[in-house]
Design a protein around this motif. Structure first.
Motif, PDB file in Angstrom:
ATOM      1  N   ILE A 130      20.429  38.117  54.631  1.00  0.00           N
ATOM      2  CA  ILE A 130      19.522  37.488  53.674  1.00  0.00           C
ATOM      3  C   ILE A 130      19.566  35.982  53.914  1.00  0.00           C
ATOM      4  O   ILE A 130      20.557  35.320  53.605  1.00  0.00           O
ATOM      5  CB  ILE A 130      19.907  37.820  52.220  1.00  0.00           C
ATOM      6  CG1 ILE A 130      19.945  39.337  52.006  1.00  0.00           C
ATOM      7  CG2 ILE A 130      18.921  37.158  51.248  1.00  0.00           C
ATOM      8  CD1 ILE A 130      18.644  40.041  52.252  1.00  0.00           C
ATOM      9  N   ALA A 131      18.480  35.447  54.473  1.00  0.00           N
ATOM     10  CA  ALA A 131      18.463  34.037  54.864  1.00  0.00           C
ATOM     11  C   ALA A 131      18.233  33.115  53.685  1.00  0.00           C
ATOM     12  O   ALA A 131      18.661  31.949  53.692  1.00  0.00           O
ATOM     13  CB  ALA A 131      17.384  33.808  55.925  1.00  0.00           C
ATOM     14  N   GLY A 132      17.535  33.605  52.638  1.00  0.00           N
ATOM     15  CA  GLY A 132      17.255  32.768  51.482  1.00  0.00           C
ATOM     16  C   GLY A 132      16.032  33.269  50.732  1.00  0.00           C
ATOM     17  O   GLY A 132      15.515  34.356  50.994  1.00  0.00           O
ATOM     18  N   ALA A 272       3.757  28.150  51.471  1.00  0.00           N
ATOM     19  CA  ALA A 272       3.925  27.038  52.407  1.00  0.00           C
ATOM     20  C   ALA A 272       5.355  26.517  52.373  1.00  0.00           C
ATOM     21  O   ALA A 272       5.934  26.192  53.417  1.00  0.00           O
ATOM     22  CB  ALA A 272       2.935  25.925  52.082  1.00  0.00           C
ATOM     23  N   LEU A 273       5.939  26.432  51.170  1.00  0.00           N
ATOM     24  CA  LEU A 273       7.337  25.993  51.075  1.00  0.00           C
ATOM     25  C   LEU A 273       8.260  26.979  51.783  1.00  0.00           C
ATOM     26  O   LEU A 273       9.240  26.570  52.431  1.00  0.00           O
ATOM     27  CB  LEU A 273       7.744  25.842  49.608  1.00  0.00           C
ATOM     28  CG  LEU A 273       9.203  25.442  49.362  1.00  0.00           C
ATOM     29  CD1 LEU A 273       9.568  24.146  50.081  1.00  0.00           C
ATOM     30  CD2 LEU A 273       9.484  25.326  47.862  1.00  0.00           C
ATOM     31  N   ALA A 274       7.955  28.262  51.694  1.00  0.00           N
ATOM     32  CA  ALA A 274       8.759  29.260  52.421  1.00  0.00           C
ATOM     33  C   ALA A 274       8.731  28.985  53.918  1.00  0.00           C
ATOM     34  O   ALA A 274       9.766  29.069  54.597  1.00  0.00           O
ATOM     35  CB  ALA A 274       8.247  30.669  52.131  1.00  0.00           C
ATOM     36  N   ILE A 275       7.562  28.628  54.445  1.00  0.00           N
ATOM     37  CA  ILE A 275       7.455  28.314  55.875  1.00  0.00           C
ATOM     38  C   ILE A 275       8.277  27.072  56.208  1.00  0.00           C
ATOM     39  O   ILE A 275       8.977  27.027  57.238  1.00  0.00           O
ATOM     40  CB  ILE A 275       5.987  28.117  56.280  1.00  0.00           C
ATOM     41  CG1 ILE A 275       5.215  29.432  56.163  1.00  0.00           C
ATOM     42  CG2 ILE A 275       5.887  27.560  57.702  1.00  0.00           C
ATOM     43  CD1 ILE A 275       5.649  30.518  57.106  1.00  0.00           C
ATOM     44  N   VAL A 276       8.211  26.052  55.363  1.00  0.00           N
ATOM     45  CA  VAL A 276       9.030  24.843  55.568  1.00  0.00           C
ATOM     46  C   VAL A 276      10.505  25.220  55.607  1.00  0.00           C
ATOM     47  O   VAL A 276      11.254  24.812  56.516  1.00  0.00           O
ATOM     48  CB  VAL A 276       8.779  23.812  54.448  1.00  0.00           C
ATOM     49  CG1 VAL A 276       9.739  22.625  54.583  1.00  0.00           C
ATOM     50  CG2 VAL A 276       7.335  23.325  54.462  1.00  0.00           C
ATOM     51  N   LEU A 281      15.646  26.549  58.443  1.00  0.00           N
ATOM     52  CA  LEU A 281      16.726  27.510  58.689  1.00  0.00           C
ATOM     53  C   LEU A 281      16.847  27.848  60.168  1.00  0.00           C
ATOM     54  O   LEU A 281      17.955  27.869  60.729  1.00  0.00           O
ATOM     55  CB  LEU A 281      16.474  28.789  57.885  1.00  0.00           C
ATOM     56  CG  LEU A 281      16.775  28.730  56.387  1.00  0.00           C
ATOM     57  CD1 LEU A 281      16.106  29.900  55.668  1.00  0.00           C
ATOM     58  CD2 LEU A 281      18.284  28.756  56.144  1.00  0.00           C
ATOM     59  N   LEU A 282      15.725  28.105  60.814  1.00  0.00           N
ATOM     60  CA  LEU A 282      15.745  28.508  62.223  1.00  0.00           C
ATOM     61  C   LEU A 282      16.159  27.369  63.149  1.00  0.00           C
ATOM     62  O   LEU A 282      16.610  27.614  64.270  1.00  0.00           O
ATOM     63  CB  LEU A 282      14.364  29.027  62.634  1.00  0.00           C
ATOM     64  CG  LEU A 282      13.924  30.349  62.002  1.00  0.00           C
ATOM     65  CD1 LEU A 282      12.493  30.692  62.413  1.00  0.00           C
ATOM     66  CD2 LEU A 282      14.864  31.495  62.381  1.00  0.00           C
ATOM     67  N   ASN A 283      16.000  26.137  62.676  1.00  0.00           N
ATOM     68  CA  ASN A 283      16.299  24.980  63.525  1.00  0.00           C
ATOM     69  C   ASN A 283      17.473  24.151  63.011  1.00  0.00           C
ATOM     70  O   ASN A 283      17.649  22.995  63.398  1.00  0.00           O
ATOM     71  CB  ASN A 283      15.046  24.113  63.660  1.00  0.00           C
ATOM     72  CG  ASN A 283      13.937  24.831  64.393  1.00  0.00           C
ATOM     73  OD1 ASN A 283      13.940  24.932  65.605  1.00  0.00           O
ATOM     74  ND2 ASN A 283      12.969  25.360  63.635  1.00  0.00           N
ATOM     75  N   ASN A 284      18.260  24.753  62.116  1.00  0.00           N
ATOM     76  CA  ASN A 284      19.517  24.156  61.634  1.00  0.00           C
ATOM     77  C   ASN A 284      19.314  22.842  60.895  1.00  0.00           C
ATOM     78  O   ASN A 284      20.151  21.939  60.974  1.00  0.00           O
ATOM     79  CB  ASN A 284      20.497  23.962  62.802  1.00  0.00           C
ATOM     80  CG  ASN A 284      20.858  25.265  63.476  1.00  0.00           C
ATOM     81  OD1 ASN A 284      21.144  26.259  62.811  1.00  0.00           O
ATOM     82  ND2 ASN A 284      20.815  25.289  64.800  1.00  0.00           N
ATOM     83  N   TYR A 285      18.202  22.738  60.153  1.00  0.00           N
ATOM     84  CA  TYR A 285      17.981  21.572  59.301  1.00  0.00           C
ATOM     85  C   TYR A 285      18.253  21.885  57.834  1.00  0.00           C
ATOM     86  O   TYR A 285      18.225  20.985  56.992  1.00  0.00           O
ATOM     87  CB  TYR A 285      16.537  21.080  59.423  1.00  0.00           C
ATOM     88  CG  TYR A 285      16.172  20.544  60.779  1.00  0.00           C
ATOM     89  CD1 TYR A 285      16.872  19.483  61.360  1.00  0.00           C
ATOM     90  CD2 TYR A 285      15.110  21.089  61.492  1.00  0.00           C
ATOM     91  CE1 TYR A 285      16.530  18.995  62.603  1.00  0.00           C
ATOM     92  CE2 TYR A 285      14.749  20.607  62.741  1.00  0.00           C
ATOM     93  CZ  TYR A 285      15.462  19.559  63.288  1.00  0.00           C
ATOM     94  OH  TYR A 285      15.108  19.082  64.526  1.00  0.00           O
ATOM     95  N   ALA A 286      18.472  23.143  57.512  1.00  0.00           N
ATOM     96  CA  ALA A 286      18.600  23.545  56.112  1.00  0.00           C
ATOM     97  C   ALA A 286      19.882  22.999  55.499  1.00  0.00           C
ATOM     98  O   ALA A 286      20.947  22.996  56.129  1.00  0.00           O
ATOM     99  CB  ALA A 286      18.569  25.061  56.003  1.00  0.00           C
ATOM    100  N   PHE A 323       7.768  17.652  54.331  1.00  0.00           N
ATOM    101  CA  PHE A 323       8.688  18.299  53.393  1.00  0.00           C
ATOM    102  C   PHE A 323       9.921  18.879  54.090  1.00  0.00           C
ATOM    103  O   PHE A 323      10.817  19.394  53.422  1.00  0.00           O
ATOM    104  CB  PHE A 323       7.952  19.416  52.643  1.00  0.00           C
ATOM    105  CG  PHE A 323       6.759  18.935  51.875  1.00  0.00           C
ATOM    106  CD1 PHE A 323       6.905  18.137  50.749  1.00  0.00           C
ATOM    107  CD2 PHE A 323       5.471  19.267  52.294  1.00  0.00           C
ATOM    108  CE1 PHE A 323       5.801  17.683  50.041  1.00  0.00           C
ATOM    109  CE2 PHE A 323       4.358  18.825  51.598  1.00  0.00           C
ATOM    110  CZ  PHE A 323       4.524  18.025  50.464  1.00  0.00           C
ATOM    111  N   SER A 324       9.971  18.790  55.403  1.00  0.00           N
ATOM    112  CA  SER A 324      11.087  19.360  56.161  1.00  0.00           C
ATOM    113  C   SER A 324      12.295  18.432  56.157  1.00  0.00           C
ATOM    114  O   SER A 324      12.158  17.204  56.234  1.00  0.00           O
ATOM    115  CB  SER A 324      10.653  19.625  57.601  1.00  0.00           C
ATOM    116  OG  SER A 324      11.766  19.925  58.416  1.00  0.00           O
ATOM    117  N   ASN A 325      13.479  19.023  56.125  1.00  0.00           N
ATOM    118  CA  ASN A 325      14.714  18.239  56.210  1.00  0.00           C
ATOM    119  C   ASN A 325      14.933  17.653  57.595  1.00  0.00           C
ATOM    120  O   ASN A 325      15.902  16.911  57.805  1.00  0.00           O
ATOM    121  CB  ASN A 325      15.924  19.092  55.816  1.00  0.00           C
ATOM    122  CG  ASN A 325      15.978  19.341  54.324  1.00  0.00           C
ATOM    123  OD1 ASN A 325      15.625  18.481  53.526  1.00  0.00           O
ATOM    124  ND2 ASN A 325      16.391  20.538  53.940  1.00  0.00           N
ATOM    125  N   ALA A 326      14.046  17.984  58.527  1.00  0.00           N
ATOM    126  CA  ALA A 326      14.086  17.306  59.821  1.00  0.00           C
ATOM    127  C   ALA A 326      13.805  15.812  59.648  1.00  0.00           C
ATOM    128  O   ALA A 326      14.187  15.000  60.493  1.00  0.00           O
ATOM    129  CB  ALA A 326      13.070  17.922  60.775  1.00  0.00           C
TER     130      ALA A 326
END
Length: 347
Positions: A130-132, A272-276, A281-286, A323-326
């Motif tokens: 469960i990723a989130g 859209a927030l889910a996609i962000v 998550l997939l790119n280790n910015y979460a 909106f990304s943590n990147a």
């Protein structure tokens, strides 16, 4: 020459560096407008826009409000092994299915409706990744709609409450928000309750009966705009529309918004927030919590009306990357931030 050969060899050896990350979303609704309204179409539109901004490969399958079909689509998606599978636990039907499946390696992200804490623990204990999740604060929705209706009422409120279903967390929480508002308001009573499965047609049939036999009803609280339209059709048929305030959850298009006295929404943007969040998550910015509950709801106004029109025109001017943590200075995801991101020429 040797450098060129080495570079070409690297290209073949490292294809994942250049492959797009693959996401599958099982949309429980329809691909277009129908008797339950355009909400799920709009969710998909915003998700596609966000996926383009992050260069993600997003595939959407529609269950058309058929939960047997939804389970079949989930099973097929798991076999496809995407980088992330986004699911909506509508009517709380997915936990048992996921527990019955074997060898689930795909990470799962829940949108708008997620399993309970106890169910999430069972899934994790079963070895499911469960990723989130991201869900709206549906108690806020039910409460805010009631409060806005009470503000407009010039009399004691005798409410017909039309909910979407009996089991989905969103429906139950919206009803709880309504009940909390009624308890806090001296001149309000829930005179009648019904469930119309998010459908204008069912809401019309049920409302016709209530309005015909309970003449004191002077307010309708509807858990979505389609059911509000059904109630309005019944009121029109009985020539009682002017006597009853009608409110709904969802931001509809102008042609619908002008028929309803009060509409609130904003949760349509959470796809859209889910996609962000999935990108991060997939790119280790979460960072921070895995599971998010967002108080996203606000009253429909001229700006949000135009935003909904843009969603339907497939001409949305929002850069979801902000909106990304990147980004070191990532913007908070809110209605206000979304409207600021839309260019002035578009709104």
């Amino acid at each position: 020459m040797l450098k060129t050969v080495f570079f070409i060899i690297c290209l073949f050896c490292l294809p994942s560096v250049f492959a797009k990350q693959n996401i599958i979303f099982i949309n429980p609704g329809h691909a277009d407008t129908n008797v339950t309204g355009p909400f799920w179409f709009e969710v998909s539109q915003l998700m596609r826009d966000a996926a383009k901004d992050f260069d993600l490969d997003l595939t959407i399958h529609y269950a058309n409000r058929n939960h047997i079909e939804m389970k079949s689509l989930v099973a097929k998606a798991i076999k496809a092994k995407p980088d992330m599978l986004i699911l909506v636990d509508e009517k709380s039907v997915l936990t048992q299915q996921l527990l019955s499946l074997k060898h689930i390696s795909t990470p799962i992200y829940f949108l708008l409706n997620r399993p309970s804490k106890q169910e999430l623990k069972r899934l994790i204990d079963h070895g499911i990744n469960i990723a989130g999740s991201v869900v709206p604060d549906n108690k806020q929705a039910g409460q805010l709609l009631a409060e806005k209706l009470f503000e407009q009422a010039q009399h004691t409120a005798n409410i017909l409450a039309i909910n979407g279903d009996y089991t989905t967390h969103a429906a139950l929480d919206r009803e709880q928000g309504l009940e909390q508002s009624v308890q806090a308001y001296d001149n309000a009573t829930i005179t009648a309750k019904t469930v119309a499965n998010w459908s204008a047609t069912q809401a019309y049939r049920q409302s016709l009966g209530y309005f015909s036999h309970q003449s004191n009803i002077n307010m309708v609280w509807a858990a979505n705009d389609a059911m509000a339209l059904g109630a309005i059709a019944a009121l029109d048929e009985l020539n009682k529309r002017k006597d009853v305030l009608v409110g709904a959850i969802n931001w509809p298009l102008r042609v619908v918004a002008e028929k309803i006295d009060v509409t609130i929404g904003g949760h349509v943007t959470l796809g859209a927030l889910a996609i962000v969040n999935v990108h991060d998550l997939l790119n280790n910015y979460a960072t921070g919590a895995m599971h998010h509950e967002v108080a996203i709801f606000s009253q429909h106004n001229e700006q949000t009306l135009k935003l909904v029109e843009q969603i339907h025109s497939d001409n949305l001017a929002i850069n979801f990357r902000v909106f990304s943590n990147a980004n070191k200075n990532a913007l908070p995801f809110s209605v206000e931030s979304l409207l600021l991101e839309v260019t002035n020429s578009k709104l």
